[in-house]
Design a protein around this motif. Sequence first.
Motif, PDB file in Angstrom:
ATOM      1  N   ASP A 413      37.036  39.300  53.161  1.00  0.00           N
ATOM      2  CA  ASP A 413      35.862  38.740  52.491  1.00  0.00           C
ATOM      3  C   ASP A 413      36.170  38.535  51.014  1.00  0.00           C
ATOM      4  OD1 ASP A 413      32.322  39.637  52.487  1.00  0.00           O
ATOM      5  OD2 ASP A 413      33.376  37.747  52.195  1.00  0.00           O
ATOM      6  N   ASP A 414      35.247  37.890  50.300  1.00  0.00           N
ATOM      7  CA  ASP A 414      35.406  37.674  48.875  1.00  0.00           C
ATOM      8  C   ASP A 414      35.351  39.000  48.117  1.00  0.00           C
ATOM      9  OD1 ASP A 414      35.611  34.982  49.258  1.00  0.00           O
ATOM     10  OD2 ASP A 414      33.449  34.632  49.069  1.00  0.00           O
ATOM     11  N   HIS A 415      35.759  38.923  46.853  1.00  0.00           N
ATOM     12  CA  HIS A 415      35.745  40.092  45.994  1.00  0.00           C
ATOM     13  C   HIS A 415      34.314  40.448  45.607  1.00  0.00           C
ATOM     14  CE1 HIS A 415      35.717  41.792  41.839  1.00  0.00           C
ATOM     15  NE2 HIS A 415      36.555  42.633  42.407  1.00  0.00           N
ATOM     16  N   LEU A 416      34.022  41.761  45.561  1.00  0.00           N
ATOM     17  CA  LEU A 416      32.709  42.242  45.150  1.00  0.00           C
ATOM     18  C   LEU A 416      32.908  43.181  43.968  1.00  0.00           C
ATOM     19  CD1 LEU A 416      29.679  42.122  45.918  1.00  0.00           C
ATOM     20  CD2 LEU A 416      30.037  44.232  47.206  1.00  0.00           C
ATOM     21  N   GLN A 417      32.295  42.852  42.850  1.00  0.00           N
ATOM     22  CA  GLN A 417      32.462  43.636  41.626  1.00  0.00           C
ATOM     23  C   GLN A 417      31.572  44.871  41.684  1.00  0.00           C
ATOM     24  OE1 GLN A 417      31.113  42.171  37.601  1.00  0.00           O
ATOM     25  NE2 GLN A 417      33.300  41.790  37.372  1.00  0.00           N
ATOM     26  N   VAL A 418      32.169  46.055  41.464  1.00  0.00           N
ATOM     27  CA  VAL A 418      31.448  47.325  41.562  1.00  0.00           C
ATOM     28  C   VAL A 418      31.889  48.240  40.423  1.00  0.00           C
ATOM     29  CG1 VAL A 418      30.885  49.296  43.011  1.00  0.00           C
ATOM     30  CG2 VAL A 418      31.397  47.100  44.072  1.00  0.00           C
ATOM     31  N   SER A 419      30.938  48.999  39.878  1.00  0.00           N
ATOM     32  CA  SER A 419      31.237  50.032  38.889  1.00  0.00           C
ATOM     33  C   SER A 419      30.689  51.362  39.384  1.00  0.00           C
ATOM     34  CB  SER A 419      30.618  49.689  37.530  1.00  0.00           C
ATOM     35  OG  SER A 419      31.194  48.519  37.002  1.00  0.00           O
ATOM     36  N   LEU A 420      31.379  52.441  39.012  1.00  0.00           N
ATOM     37  CA  LEU A 420      30.991  53.779  39.452  1.00  0.00           C
ATOM     38  C   LEU A 420      30.832  54.708  38.258  1.00  0.00           C
ATOM     39  CD1 LEU A 420      33.409  54.313  42.492  1.00  0.00           C
ATOM     40  CD2 LEU A 420      31.067  53.473  42.555  1.00  0.00           C
TER      41      LEU A 420
END
Length: 709
Positions: A413-420
């Motif tokens: 799938d496409d890239h999904l931007q995530v921050s933790l």
Amino acid sequence: MVVSKNSERVLNLAIRVLVFILFMGWIFLWVMMPTNTYRQKWLHKIREKSYYSTYFGSEGTSLLMYTFPILFIAILGCVYVHLERKHEDRNVGTRKGKNHHGLAIWKQPAIVKGPLGIVSWTELALLAMFMALLVWSFATYLHNSFVKITPTSAAMDGEKVWESRSGSAGFWLGIVGNICLVFLFFPVARGSSLLPLLGLTSEGCIKYHIWLGHMTMAFFSAHGICFVIYWAATNNLSQMLKWAKTDVSNIAGELALVFGLIMWATTFPRIRRKFFEVFLYTHYLYILFIVFFIFHVGISYACIMFPGFYLFVIDRYLRFLQSRRRVRLLSARLLPCQALELNFSKHQGLKYNPTSTMFINIPSISKLQWHPFTITSHSDLEPETLSIVIKCEGTWSSKLYKTLSSSSSSTIDDHLQVSLEGPYGPASTSFLQFDTLLMISGGSGITPFISIIKHLIHNSKSHHQIPKLLLISAFKNTSDLTFLHLIQISDAATTLQDFQIEAYVTREKSPKNENPQIRSVIFKSHVGDSAAAAILGPNGWVWLAGVISSSFGIFLILIGVLNRYYIYPIDGNTNDVFDLGLRSFLHMLMVCFCIFTAATVAVIWNKRRVAKEGRQIQSVEGATPNASPCAMGFEREMELESSPFQALAQSVNVHYGERPNLSRILLGCKGESIGVLASGPKKLRQEVAAICSSGLSQNLHFHSISFTW
């Protein structure tokens, strides 16, 4: 090695004794503050000496008496938690000593239902002592001031007795409200060393912040109302627009109260849960609330509430720096029960204990919203992967599930931007001290127990002694049983000898013929993504101690220079006095500068070191394949996940159309020491707490795991 262990134990004991002495001395100051002994004798002598200080001025004494002890305790706490982590790493899985019954009873629930939630005897005792401190302070302040207000003294000021007393009462209500404000920020400093030093967790302390917030705003509101009545009665309402150069600024206090009331109005449960985004965004007004509060009272008095806010600012800025990193999302698994598991790349040096939480932000869903979720992976059993489970119970989570489920059927799938942000969790695995672990969950409340079971699997594989395990899970529908698939039941069944799962499906009387599938989605990597890592590296507690000490040291140097060469020359001139508002502003500016500088240097240093270690690992292991091992592992799992209920049927006893008889299960458990962990809906936790606190069985030790407030 024996000498080293004994030395660590002696050092830890010494730290705890020193912390206890410092804290009791700090509390003693708060007990003595309302008395005439303090105000007429001690304070008079303190002010005489502080006014001669050309470096720190009047705020120097407050920093020494109220700020320094707590910051020193926080530094000692960092050292203590660091040593405890090292000790636990070497002794992972070892069974700890049993709780003494006399101490264990203090951890039992004292209140099960009510506005305070589930409250233990320890929490109730501490709350009662804090309320006693507030009552003592207000009553003593009021008595000592009312004695001096006589018809003669009031007439000399052109006032009636009741008018003078209403003004005095308003003043002391504000002073007592400041006591609540002093403690307000301690529970919400998620990465603070004070919480693990006391055996607390950030999610468990939210209720203390709520209690303190209500008390703070109640006192400050009464403080403002009394002064408005006083000014109206004395025909002096123009005082509401006063911004004095060298005295209390009334208009700043009114602005602080307005911002506080806006925040307070959105914190009540019905409003907070129904309009969560309104609550979230208005809560950022705490910045303006604190700024105008300092302008209102002046920096000298504000230093009294300084330590809690100082530690909070450090923690908040470190969280901000961590949130700027984009973490690589490897894959997602979509469960048919409207839940999903997200799997992130993790640095091997990132360690966390079971039931830890991680805050997640996905800009494509919402740029400002951060939501906490339980980590279901184990840092040693899955050294390169960090996993969380999200149940669709709100707008944010439902939108995320819809976004992932509507993607193409391809495994890429496409890239999904995530921050933790995080992880945050308990400093030790205290549940290992029990002979038997009885875990009771409802719905998605099972997620904290997944990490505990994986921890026990890891310890069992390492040939460590582990407690017996019984998991009681209640679900609404058959599809919710797929939560159990995340436990790795086949591993648990073969590794754990005394392991039993009893699942209850409450809204269906028989299993459905449909066989829902678990879908896996693999995400593309992005050059800007990195593995999840601790913001201050593997030795984060040592670095945190360095940030606290260095930032405060730099702050003392800067205000010393400011006072000696800029403020003092003006104050020393009898014809002029330095503006109190400007003085407060310069101090706030220096606090931010010192914290931001020290924290930024520490983060950049550790970021470079982590990157260097990553390059060394790659040079040893060779080039990284196009698909990560984790991703390839998920492709291999596709066949197994096509029929998840087949594996469950062999290892889980499923009961349809009934609820678990918790009273029979709990009171029927045999063993010397049984740890009862409850997670899930409020009513479930209350029912379990009521049974454990009923006194019908002395071997039940209750602990509630809740992430809703």
